[in-house]
Scaffold this active site. Structure first.
Site, PDB file in Angstrom:
ATOM      1  N   GLU A  52     -44.867  12.209  11.212  1.00  0.00           N
ATOM      2  CA  GLU A  52     -44.031  11.171  11.805  1.00  0.00           C
ATOM      3  C   GLU A  52     -43.172  11.807  12.884  1.00  0.00           C
ATOM      4  OE1 GLU A  52     -42.718   8.310  13.236  1.00  0.00           O
ATOM      5  OE2 GLU A  52     -43.526   7.467  11.375  1.00  0.00           O
ATOM      6  N   CYS A  70     -39.261  -1.031   9.875  1.00  0.00           N
ATOM      7  CA  CYS A  70     -38.496  -1.863   8.940  1.00  0.00           C
ATOM      8  C   CYS A  70     -37.162  -1.226   8.560  1.00  0.00           C
ATOM      9  CB  CYS A  70     -39.321  -2.123   7.682  1.00  0.00           C
ATOM     10  SG  CYS A  70     -38.416  -3.045   6.423  1.00  0.00           S
ATOM     11  N   CYS A  75     -36.204  -4.736   9.704  1.00  0.00           N
ATOM     12  CA  CYS A  75     -35.696  -5.600   8.630  1.00  0.00           C
ATOM     13  C   CYS A  75     -34.322  -5.190   8.109  1.00  0.00           C
ATOM     14  CB  CYS A  75     -36.673  -5.609   7.453  1.00  0.00           C
ATOM     15  SG  CYS A  75     -38.414  -5.567   7.883  1.00  0.00           S
ATOM     16  N   LYS A  78     -31.397  -5.266  10.768  1.00  0.00           N
ATOM     17  CA  LYS A  78     -31.254  -6.676  11.153  1.00  0.00           C
ATOM     18  C   LYS A  78     -30.532  -7.459  10.065  1.00  0.00           C
ATOM     19  CE  LYS A  78     -34.450  -9.332   9.987  1.00  0.00           C
ATOM     20  NZ  LYS A  78     -35.828  -9.850   9.807  1.00  0.00           N
ATOM     21  N   TYR A 210     -39.691 -14.930  15.257  1.00  0.00           N
ATOM     22  CA  TYR A 210     -38.714 -14.417  14.290  1.00  0.00           C
ATOM     23  C   TYR A 210     -37.519 -13.754  14.987  1.00  0.00           C
ATOM     24  CZ  TYR A 210     -41.941 -14.174  10.184  1.00  0.00           C
ATOM     25  OH  TYR A 210     -42.780 -14.423   9.140  1.00  0.00           O
ATOM     26  N   GLU A 214     -33.567 -14.978  15.201  1.00  0.00           N
ATOM     27  CA  GLU A 214     -32.653 -14.183  14.374  1.00  0.00           C
ATOM     28  C   GLU A 214     -31.529 -13.593  15.209  1.00  0.00           C
ATOM     29  OE1 GLU A 214     -35.761 -12.907  10.810  1.00  0.00           O
ATOM     30  OE2 GLU A 214     -35.468 -11.563  12.503  1.00  0.00           O
ATOM     31  N   ARG A 237     -43.362 -20.952  16.534  1.00  0.00           N
ATOM     32  CA  ARG A 237     -44.744 -21.431  16.549  1.00  0.00           C
ATOM     33  C   ARG A 237     -45.517 -20.840  15.367  1.00  0.00           C
ATOM     34  NH1 ARG A 237     -49.400 -19.397  19.045  1.00  0.00           N
ATOM     35  NH2 ARG A 237     -48.159 -17.723  20.001  1.00  0.00           N
ATOM     36  N   ASP A 336     -49.041  -3.101  10.458  1.00  0.00           N
ATOM     37  CA  ASP A 336     -49.026  -3.807  11.732  1.00  0.00           C
ATOM     38  C   ASP A 336     -50.051  -3.283  12.730  1.00  0.00           C
ATOM     39  OD1 ASP A 336     -46.875  -5.044  10.559  1.00  0.00           O
ATOM     40  OD2 ASP A 336     -45.494  -4.742  12.226  1.00  0.00           O
ATOM     41  N   THR A 344     -43.577  -6.277   6.357  1.00  0.00           N
ATOM     42  CA  THR A 344     -43.401  -5.031   5.603  1.00  0.00           C
ATOM     43  C   THR A 344     -43.998  -5.091   4.192  1.00  0.00           C
ATOM     44  OG1 THR A 344     -41.447  -4.396   6.863  1.00  0.00           O
ATOM     45  CG2 THR A 344     -41.692  -3.415   4.685  1.00  0.00           C
ATOM     46  N   HIS A 470     -28.628 -26.410 -12.926  1.00  0.00           N
ATOM     47  CA  HIS A 470     -27.652 -27.308 -12.304  1.00  0.00           C
ATOM     48  C   HIS A 470     -26.235 -26.748 -12.409  1.00  0.00           C
ATOM     49  CE1 HIS A 470     -26.186 -31.167 -10.878  1.00  0.00           C
ATOM     50  NE2 HIS A 470     -25.245 -31.096 -11.825  1.00  0.00           N
ATOM     51  N   GLU A 475     -32.786 -26.439  -7.785  1.00  0.00           N
ATOM     52  CA  GLU A 475     -33.291 -27.454  -8.708  1.00  0.00           C
ATOM     53  C   GLU A 475     -34.000 -28.592  -7.971  1.00  0.00           C
ATOM     54  OE1 GLU A 475     -30.355 -29.834 -10.834  1.00  0.00           O
ATOM     55  OE2 GLU A 475     -28.849 -29.252  -9.358  1.00  0.00           O
TER      56      GLU A 475
END
Length: 496
Positions: A52, A70, A75, A78, A210, A214, A237, A336, A344, A470, A475
């Site tokens: 990496e 992510c 994610c 964010k 998204y 957001e 969309r 991805d 993710t 409730h 519910e």
């Protein structure tokens, strides 16, 4: 070429099974999917290496970080900003609950940004420890495929080292793309949006997916003037059209200026900020312009086509079969970078299935049906299964639509005028629940449980026979008794 063992000074020319590899598995990309696949493969006895790029909040061809999009620039950060943005309206609502809040509510962007960065640095370390504890060998550097069983790692000092591997897994994710409009270099992507040094007082967001909705919610919740430009009649969309309309209404209700059927044609730097021109002749001024018009699979520098791996000609995604295997039997891909379902948890599932298939002796196909997801606008949208439009398109018979629209109990005292809407899509003949949607507070938390029921094939009768909690919004999903509408199959799909 894979390295073979030397026997009596000569290269062993025996069968493939006796070839010696440096690793049983080498993974390029240590995001959520790559880390999951590496760990689970190692737990099944495989010798695993993974590479990496070095850590940085803003990705490029030179930097990235263990944890991937992510954790570092997606994610997690964010959601932290969404929490931060939610407190502003919550504090306003608190007044009617008896809390004496000063008229002026200040927001410290830099403090939140510092906390966000602390958290992603912590998580980067957590992911590194997860790999180490599983016995996975981590290499920092850029990985390339140079043969069906060979990878090359370009280390931080520029030196190159090659390793052989029986299996190679591509898990490099995707990267934000900029549309080819004049002045696009003046704008930012979601990477930079999560690390802005100064909070923008005026922001323009271009896109309808998204990320666009957001960030429009985030910046507006923090007090910025926000304009959202998108090309369709409604944002998001691909989602249920009725729910898209609810999201649009909520964005406007919270003060976001919507510009539907609008394309940005040019960005110009001025003394007063960035001028944005649209195809309607509008000119908008902002401190920051966010381009959120899509992401592309991260395959450009992997050398895949040179070794014979097939890529999608349009998107550059790695083509895989239902087990995540490419056309070369030794090379696989998940997440991805395959452009199947870019979420993710889906990458995690695909990584798990890969490890079971290749090293666990349990051939397992990823299941992309009935995957729940959420859009963390404020309030959030969450869905699972088919939208109304998809159900009508796919159904053999009639589709029953059940909806419930109500003012959340919390709003009755606070005075906030914002409805929650819930929706169930049911096959009229079998009574099976085909899909569920919700836009309102806590929608993702509620939908996770609904997703289990739909995954198990629950019927509307079983929903109705379940006792509700409730008082709660959840519910409502088990008390929708009256059909809102009955729709025949084959009705033309709306293209909003």
């Amino acid at each position: 070429m894979a390295r073979k063992m030397l026997i009596d000074g000569e290269l062993d020319k025996t069968s493939e099974q006796e070839i010696h590899y440096d690793f049983d598995l080498f993974v390029i990309g240590a995001g959520s999917g790559g880390v999951r696949a590496s760990r689970f493969s190692a737990q099944n006895g495989a010798k695993v290496g993974i590479c990496e790029l070095p850590f940085h909040p803003i990705s490029s061809e030179e930097v990235g970080g263990v944890g991937g999009t992510c954790v570092i620039r997606g994610c997690v950060p964010k959601k932290i900003l969404v929490y931060g943005a939610s407190f502003g309206p919550e504090l306003e609502d608190a007044r009617n609950y008896g809390w004496e809040v000063n008229e002026r509510i200040d927001f410290n962007w830099k403090k939140l940004l510092h906390k966000k960065t602390e958290e992603i640095v912590r998580l980067n370390g957590v992911y590194k420890r997860l790999l180490a504890n599983a016995g996975v060998k981590l290499f920092e550097g850029e990985g390339k495929v140079v043969g069906p069983n060979e990878v090359e790692v370009i280390q931080l000092d520029g030196t190159k080292i090659s390793y052989s591997a029986k299996h190679i897994l591509i898990a490099t994710g995707s990267r934000a793309q900029r549309p080819g409009i004049p002045g696009q270099e003046l704008a930012i992507t979601s990477d930079e949006a999560l690390s802005l040094e100064e909070f923008p007082k005026r922001a323009i967001v271009y896109g309808g997916g998204y990320i666009a909705v957001e960030f429009a919610s985030i910046w507006r919740g923090m007090g910025a003037v926000v304009d959202l430009c998108f090309r369709k009649e409604l944002p998001l969309r691909g989602f249920d059209d009725e729910m898209r309309a609810v999201v649009a209404r909520n964005l406007e209700g919270r003060g976001v200026n919507l510009h539907p059927r609008t394309s940005v044609t040019e960005l110009v730097k001025t003394e007063n900020g960035i001028k944005v021109r649209t195809d309607h002749g509008e000119e908008l001024i902002a401190d920051v312009v966010l381009l959120a018009t899509g992401r592309a699979p991260n395959t450009k520098r992997l050398n895949l086509e040179s070794v014979g791996v097939e890529l999608d000609k349009k998107t550059g995604a790695v083509k895989v079969d239902e087990y995540s295997r490419t056309n070369l039997p030794s090379i696989w891909a998940i997440g991805d970078v395959t452009n199947r379902m870019n979420l993710t948890p889906v990458a995690l599932m695909e990584g798990t299935c890969f490890a079971k298939t290749v090293f666990g002796g349990q051939p397992t196909k990823p299941d992309h049906d009935n995957v729940p997801c959420a859009v963390f606008c404020i309030p959030p949208l969450s869905v699972v299964g088919l939208s109304e439009e998809q159900a009508i398109e796919q159904a053999n018979g009639d589709v029953l639509v059940f909806t419930s629209t109500f003012n959340p109990m919390k709003n009755t005292v606070s005075g906030r005028q914002e409805k929650t809407i819930m929706k169930l899509i049911v096959d009229a003949e079998t009574d099976k629940v085909l899909g569920a949607s919700m836009c309102g507070p806590d929608a993702p938390e509620i939908m996770q449980g609904i997703a289990i029921a739909i995954k198990c094939g629950a019927t509307k009768e079983q929903f109705d026979s379940t006792v509700g909690i409730h008082p709660s919004a959840a519910e409502e999903f088990v008390t929708m008794r009256s059909v809102t509408r009955r729709v025949s199959a084959g009705k033309p799909k709306n293209n909003l």
